[in-house]
Design a protein around this motif. Sequence first.
Motif, short mmCIF file in Angstrom:
data_model
loop_
_atom_site.label_atom_id
_atom_site.label_comp_id
_atom_site.label_asym_id
_atom_site.label_seq_id
_atom_site.Cartn_x
_atom_site.Cartn_y
_atom_site.Cartn_z
N LYS A 105 64.09 43.64 -43.72
CA LYS A 105 62.90 44.14 -43.01
C LYS A 105 62.04 45.00 -43.93
CE LYS A 105 65.20 44.18 -38.53
NZ LYS A 105 65.75 45.02 -37.46
N ARG A 106 62.65 45.54 -44.99
CA ARG A 106 61.93 46.43 -45.90
C ARG A 106 62.14 45.95 -47.33
NH1 ARG A 106 62.87 52.94 -45.94
NH2 ARG A 106 61.39 53.42 -47.59
N LEU A 107 61.06 45.63 -48.00
CA LEU A 107 61.08 45.15 -49.39
C LEU A 107 60.11 45.99 -50.21
CD1 LEU A 107 60.91 41.42 -48.43
CD2 LEU A 107 62.80 42.41 -49.70
N GLN A 108 60.55 46.40 -51.40
CA GLN A 108 59.70 47.23 -52.24
C GLN A 108 59.86 46.83 -53.70
OE1 GLN A 108 60.08 51.41 -51.55
NE2 GLN A 108 58.77 51.95 -53.26
N HIS A 109 58.72 46.63 -54.36
CA HIS A 109 58.73 46.32 -55.78
C HIS A 109 59.06 47.60 -56.54
CE1 HIS A 109 56.84 45.78 -59.78
NE2 HIS A 109 57.32 44.57 -59.65
N LEU A 110 60.11 47.56 -57.38
CA LEU A 110 60.50 48.73 -58.17
C LEU A 110 59.92 48.71 -59.58
CD1 LEU A 110 64.28 49.26 -57.28
CD2 LEU A 110 62.27 50.43 -56.33
N GLU A 154 78.55 53.20 -58.60
CA GLU A 154 79.68 52.89 -59.49
C GLU A 154 79.33 51.74 -60.43
OE1 GLU A 154 83.10 52.29 -56.94
OE2 GLU A 154 83.26 54.44 -56.54
N ILE A 155 78.14 51.82 -61.01
CA ILE A 155 77.68 50.79 -61.94
C ILE A 155 78.55 50.78 -63.19
CG2 ILE A 155 75.71 49.92 -63.27
CD1 ILE A 155 73.92 51.50 -61.25
N ASP A 156 79.02 51.96 -63.60
CA ASP A 156 79.89 52.04 -64.78
C ASP A 156 81.17 51.23 -64.56
OD1 ASP A 156 80.59 53.90 -62.79
OD2 ASP A 156 81.50 55.28 -64.23
N LYS A 157 81.74 51.29 -63.36
CA LYS A 157 82.95 50.51 -63.06
C LYS A 157 82.65 49.02 -63.05
CE LYS A 157 85.36 54.07 -60.44
NZ LYS A 157 85.90 54.46 -59.14
N ALA A 171 70.12 46.70 -65.45
CA ALA A 171 68.91 47.53 -65.44
C ALA A 171 68.41 47.73 -64.02
CB ALA A 171 67.83 46.90 -66.31
N ALA A 172 68.41 46.66 -63.23
CA ALA A 172 67.93 46.75 -61.84
C ALA A 172 68.81 47.68 -61.02
CB ALA A 172 67.89 45.36 -61.22
N LEU A 173 70.11 47.63 -61.23
CA LEU A 173 71.01 48.51 -60.48
C LEU A 173 70.76 49.98 -60.84
CD1 LEU A 173 74.26 46.36 -60.66
CD2 LEU A 173 72.96 46.95 -58.58
N PHE A 174 70.59 50.27 -62.13
CA PHE A 174 70.30 51.64 -62.54
C PHE A 174 68.95 52.11 -61.98
CE2 PHE A 174 73.59 51.22 -65.91
CZ PHE A 174 74.28 52.41 -65.66
N ALA A 176 67.38 51.00 -59.26
CA ALA A 176 67.50 51.16 -57.80
C ALA A 176 68.30 52.41 -57.45
CB ALA A 176 68.15 49.92 -57.19
N ALA A 177 69.39 52.66 -58.16
CA ALA A 177 70.21 53.85 -57.88
C ALA A 177 69.39 55.12 -58.11
CB ALA A 177 71.46 53.85 -58.76
N ALA A 178 68.60 55.16 -59.18
CA ALA A 178 67.76 56.33 -59.44
C ALA A 178 66.68 56.47 -58.37
CB ALA A 178 67.12 56.21 -60.83
N PHE A 179 66.07 55.37 -57.98
CA PHE A 179 65.04 55.40 -56.94
C PHE A 179 65.62 55.92 -55.63
CE2 PHE A 179 62.94 53.43 -53.32
CZ PHE A 179 61.62 53.78 -53.54
N LEU A 180 66.78 55.42 -55.25
CA LEU A 180 67.41 55.85 -53.99
C LEU A 180 67.81 57.32 -54.06
CD1 LEU A 180 69.54 52.65 -53.35
CD2 LEU A 180 67.51 53.38 -52.06
N ARG A 181 68.33 57.75 -55.19
CA ARG A 181 68.72 59.15 -55.38
C ARG A 181 67.50 60.07 -55.29
NH1 ARG A 181 72.15 57.99 -59.02
NH2 ARG A 181 70.69 57.97 -60.75
N ASP A 182 66.40 59.67 -55.94
CA ASP A 182 65.16 60.45 -55.91
C ASP A 182 64.59 60.53 -54.50
OD1 ASP A 182 65.38 60.86 -58.61
OD2 ASP A 182 63.79 59.44 -59.17
#
Length: 186
Positions: A105-110, A154-157, A171-174, A176-182
Amino acid sequence: MSRKMPIIHSKAVVAETRQFRIESLQLEFGSGQHRQYERLARNGSNGAVLVVPMLDSETVLLVREYAAGLHRYELGLPKGKIDPGEDNLRAANRELKEEVGYGAKRLQHLHTVSMAPAYLEHTIDIILAEQLYPEKLVGDEPEELEVVPWNIHEIDKLMSSGECSEARSIAALFLAAAFLRDRIDS
């Protein structure tokens, strides 16, 4: 430092397949130097998308898919070409439904990233997909893809597991994780 773009004096197709086109470029740089470069060019493509599907605030859905270049199965994110008449968000939602069995339902270009830009004319749009709901579309995969839930923090794992080596997915996981954290922090 601002540089003048090299002049392309000629462009020729060296080889072409169903998916790829190799071009030879005759270039002249601002310094007066002439060089021949070769690149793997887009072959009628409208671009591509890489989807980061978030089942909840911490769970990303990965897919295990055969990777012909490495001749093994690899964990990564759903991805695919943008079809004629689609924009990147519509393409991302279609690929998500085909490969993972969910719509968003929610899509966003990162971000838009390139791979080996010195010789590859290819970019891919990274799309964050949230508020997922079950919906399956028939795709073009030769076999059912295994969907693997993973904690996005847990991208490192994931990398140390040896099952995910694709730089675009990592790269996309890092990102997205930073975007979500921010988003949580603000």
